[in-house]
Design a protein around this motif. Sequence first.
Motif, PDB file in Angstrom:
ATOM      1  N   ASN A  98     -48.854   8.652 -32.352  1.00  0.00           N
ATOM      2  CA  ASN A  98     -47.888   9.882 -31.948  1.00  0.00           C
ATOM      3  C   ASN A  98     -47.048   9.417 -30.997  1.00  0.00           C
ATOM      4  O   ASN A  98     -45.848   9.831 -30.917  1.00  0.00           O
ATOM      5  N   ILE A  99     -47.520   8.770 -29.796  1.00  0.00           N
ATOM      6  CA  ILE A  99     -46.641   8.302 -28.885  1.00  0.00           C
ATOM      7  C   ILE A  99     -45.536   7.393 -29.138  1.00  0.00           C
ATOM      8  O   ILE A  99     -44.423   7.718 -28.756  1.00  0.00           O
ATOM      9  N   CYS A 100     -45.771   6.507 -30.008  1.00  0.00           N
ATOM     10  CA  CYS A 100     -44.840   5.572 -30.380  1.00  0.00           C
ATOM     11  C   CYS A 100     -43.889   6.414 -31.227  1.00  0.00           C
ATOM     12  O   CYS A 100     -42.688   5.867 -31.200  1.00  0.00           O
ATOM     13  N   GLN A 101     -44.395   7.238 -32.049  1.00  0.00           N
ATOM     14  CA  GLN A 101     -43.072   7.802 -32.799  1.00  0.00           C
ATOM     15  C   GLN A 101     -42.359   8.838 -31.947  1.00  0.00           C
ATOM     16  O   GLN A 101     -41.129   8.893 -32.516  1.00  0.00           O
ATOM     17  N   GLU A 102     -42.994   9.444 -31.175  1.00  0.00           N
ATOM     18  CA  GLU A 102     -41.923  10.126 -30.615  1.00  0.00           C
ATOM     19  C   GLU A 102     -40.919   9.238 -29.544  1.00  0.00           C
ATOM     20  O   GLU A 102     -39.736   9.648 -29.424  1.00  0.00           O
ATOM     21  N   GLY A 158     -36.568   9.216 -29.603  1.00  0.00           N
ATOM     22  CA  GLY A 158     -35.784   9.499 -28.698  1.00  0.00           C
ATOM     23  C   GLY A 158     -34.773   8.151 -28.564  1.00  0.00           C
ATOM     24  O   GLY A 158     -33.780   8.079 -27.827  1.00  0.00           O
ATOM     25  N   ILE A 159     -34.884   7.073 -29.427  1.00  0.00           N
ATOM     26  CA  ILE A 159     -34.186   6.042 -29.649  1.00  0.00           C
ATOM     27  C   ILE A 159     -33.120   6.144 -30.607  1.00  0.00           C
ATOM     28  O   ILE A 159     -31.965   5.969 -30.544  1.00  0.00           O
ATOM     29  N   ASP A 187     -32.485  -1.153 -32.556  1.00  0.00           N
ATOM     30  CA  ASP A 187     -32.680  -1.316 -30.942  1.00  0.00           C
ATOM     31  C   ASP A 187     -34.128  -2.136 -30.774  1.00  0.00           C
ATOM     32  O   ASP A 187     -35.025  -1.936 -31.460  1.00  0.00           O
ATOM     33  N   LYS A 188     -33.890  -2.884 -29.854  1.00  0.00           N
ATOM     34  CA  LYS A 188     -35.268  -3.586 -29.553  1.00  0.00           C
ATOM     35  C   LYS A 188     -36.345  -2.894 -29.281  1.00  0.00           C
ATOM     36  O   LYS A 188     -37.560  -3.380 -29.467  1.00  0.00           O
ATOM     37  N   LYS A 189     -36.199  -1.860 -28.451  1.00  0.00           N
ATOM     38  CA  LYS A 189     -37.545  -1.051 -28.267  1.00  0.00           C
ATOM     39  C   LYS A 189     -37.593  -0.316 -29.529  1.00  0.00           C
ATOM     40  O   LYS A 189     -39.100  -0.092 -29.505  1.00  0.00           O
TER      41      LYS A 189
END
Length: 844
Positions: free
Chosen positions: A161-165, A169-170, A175-177
């Motif tokens: 969930n943290i990664c998807q959130e 935001g990107i 994008d590399k991030k």
Amino acid sequence: MMHKNILSYWRHLENLPEGHPDKPSARVCRLLLEVFEKWRSKHRWFETDHFGHLFEYYKDEQTRSLSIAERKGLAIKKMFEIIGDPDAREKAGSMEIDPDELIVGTLPPYSVGQGKELMRYLTDDETLYWELRYLNEWSPFGHIVPDHEFILDNGIIGILNICQEKQRGIGNLSDKKYCFYQSVIKALEGVLLYVNAYADLAEDTAAKFPANDEKHQNLQVISERLRKCPAQPCETFMEALQTIYIMHCALHFTGEIVSIGRLDQILYKYYADDIKEGRLTPAQAQEAIDCFWIKLDEKVVLNKRFIEDRFTSSDGALLGTGAASNFDQGALVNQWMQQVTIGGIKADNDAESQDATNEITFMCLEAARRLPLNSPTLDLRVHSKTDVGVLRSAAKAILSGGAHPILMNDDKIVPALHSKTGGFVELKSARNYACDGCYETLFAGETEFSFGFVSALDVLEKALNGGAGFGASGSTYLRGSKSSFRTKPAARIESFDEFWEILEKHLLLGCHKFLQGILTQYGIKENVSPSPLLSAMVTGCLEKGRDLAGGGARYRLFSPLMTGISTAADSLYIIKKLVFDEKLFTLEELVACLRSNWGRNKDVIGLKLPKSQVDDIRALCIRTPKFGRGVVEVDELAWKLIDRFYESIQEAKNHPVHSADWERLKQSYGEQDYDFEILFAPGVGTFEQYNFGGSFVGATPDGRYAFDPIASDFSPAPLYSDEQPVAETNGNTSHRYTVKFMDGLRSYTHDAVNLLSDGAPSDFNIGENFDEDSLVDILKSFAGGQGSNMLTITVADPETMAAAQNNPDEYELVRVRMGGWTEFFITLFPMHQEQHKRRPQFIS
């Protein structure tokens, strides 16, 4: 009690009454019996290149066009799918369950010596490009301490969930991030596939037993536990312990060979809650810890015929080397870097430190004492206020013969980590250090790490031989191989002070070379072998959206390690005392002896001495006092060498010659909220490479022959290769090289040791009849500040080692401390066995 073979150990257990502290539970005994059988057999595993290439499974152009990070994450997910396939696990043994187990999971046999088996994902052109730089898909090394608490507290779903959130935001999919988060997501999805496959296997195995059978019920509980964790946060002791182990297995499957961390601190809150709520008893917790210990040691290879060498030139590439990866594989077959750290002080920022010992600390010590295993290595942090009960338990564990635990002094290591690494380190982080692969002290769950060597003996050679090494002296390289700048020849050096100034110049150059390797290659592995799964367990990576290998971690800690200090100190004392003070021979004559390898090599240039004169000079050198015996005049040269080593690292770091590289890295990896900084933690260490390291070094002034082994880590030099460790007088045998233990500790008791934030282990051997009370007193002295900042102790007589060489089946449980872990003596190759036999023996 020390046991030398499995039969002796088993008879001991059978003769113990129920409830005896030496006797594990019936379940643990059954599991031990199974693991002993596994040690003697060839471990099943996937065939070479079984996982194949990612493009064999995904043939579309879209997959080929993915970033390296995304391909790596997808390859990990696919690999876990293959590992969990029923047909594959049946043939390869990738997933196994014993109905008696409390903790399940199967570690791959990816020891540092045997190599790995991973899925490829690079194109042909990428493969060629990176092979020219000694990097490929096998290059991840792990070699850090992951943040298991992050998984326990959040669960994999919480991290997804943290990664998807973060991705939302990107927005930009290229994008590399964004790609980094996608790689983490795919890797974590793979872990969930793996864990659920294990839950299925536990359920299927349970069905083979009647519903009222204890094994059926145990396996059902395990299956239910795996359905919940690590997908969801953990709530109980058993959930936490199972999650730690299954994630440990998952990381190793991806080629990240990592340690466990501060197990007693991680588990204690779950243990305390379970005890309070009546869900767990101390005996049940001890049984679970014992089972955990056994799981970590299933893949031992006792028979050399079963060694598989799958190592590649890029396997576990170390940052900064820029060369092929070649470790001393003959010493690394049973080394998985599985360190468990316990004890010490609590990780906080309070002005006064608090002891961190708890009930789990003692349970780990009991597991190390009662179970005759080589892994995990147990690392016990101590300090001046450590309770004597902990030290008593440690002494008992050491005397059981496993070389566990090693001891680390928090009063020395924590301040060094906090204030002597050249940058900002939060006190809480310094207090939360844990050992990684061998003994390196890292901020648990927050650190990117690598190391490199600065050889004190290489520096010594160059100072004596005008910038050249003695080892290659002769017809090819004349005075020796050249790898430093030219300095004054021996015949023109007029004093020890002048010699020392020359030595300092070569030492500084060595530190510059170490630093240059780090600065010029930093971040390169991110472009070929990123670490998405491990990055999810290292603080900073998810916050920044950067891979561990690309500046993601909160701290970047790199360690220049000096090797051969004891032989260098012995040699420096001879130069100072015999050459310049007493003038028994000239420096030029000493150099002539060394170029000729103490008379063994007649093909030399320059001054040639008669063999009788060479022998006389060597005899004088051998009789001279040596480091590690409490002789201040010798020891102070080791301290001086460490002081100058530390100063040289700082001088090199701040030299303008590296300014452009520093600026480039800050521009590439620094961010508005995250400054780019590299911390340098000097240390002393050979790890297993005391033979390998010696193989490059020519003859030394202390009397050592060219290419002979050096001492392990920061230990006294072993006996010379032409001397046997055991002497016989009137039918009685005795060790030729015995030292009082407290004299040995005095050799390390100096402020110079406090500069070595990465540790400086002193490896001591003691006899099998060493008195327990005496050992407790020694451990008290170490905790109180005597000695180096790390202490390791092997219990084994040279006679036992000699007998083990002749009758290995009778001595299969004899274990010795390597440079960084414990190993079964019979599995070592002969040159290693000989070095261990020749180590000095310390007496009470």
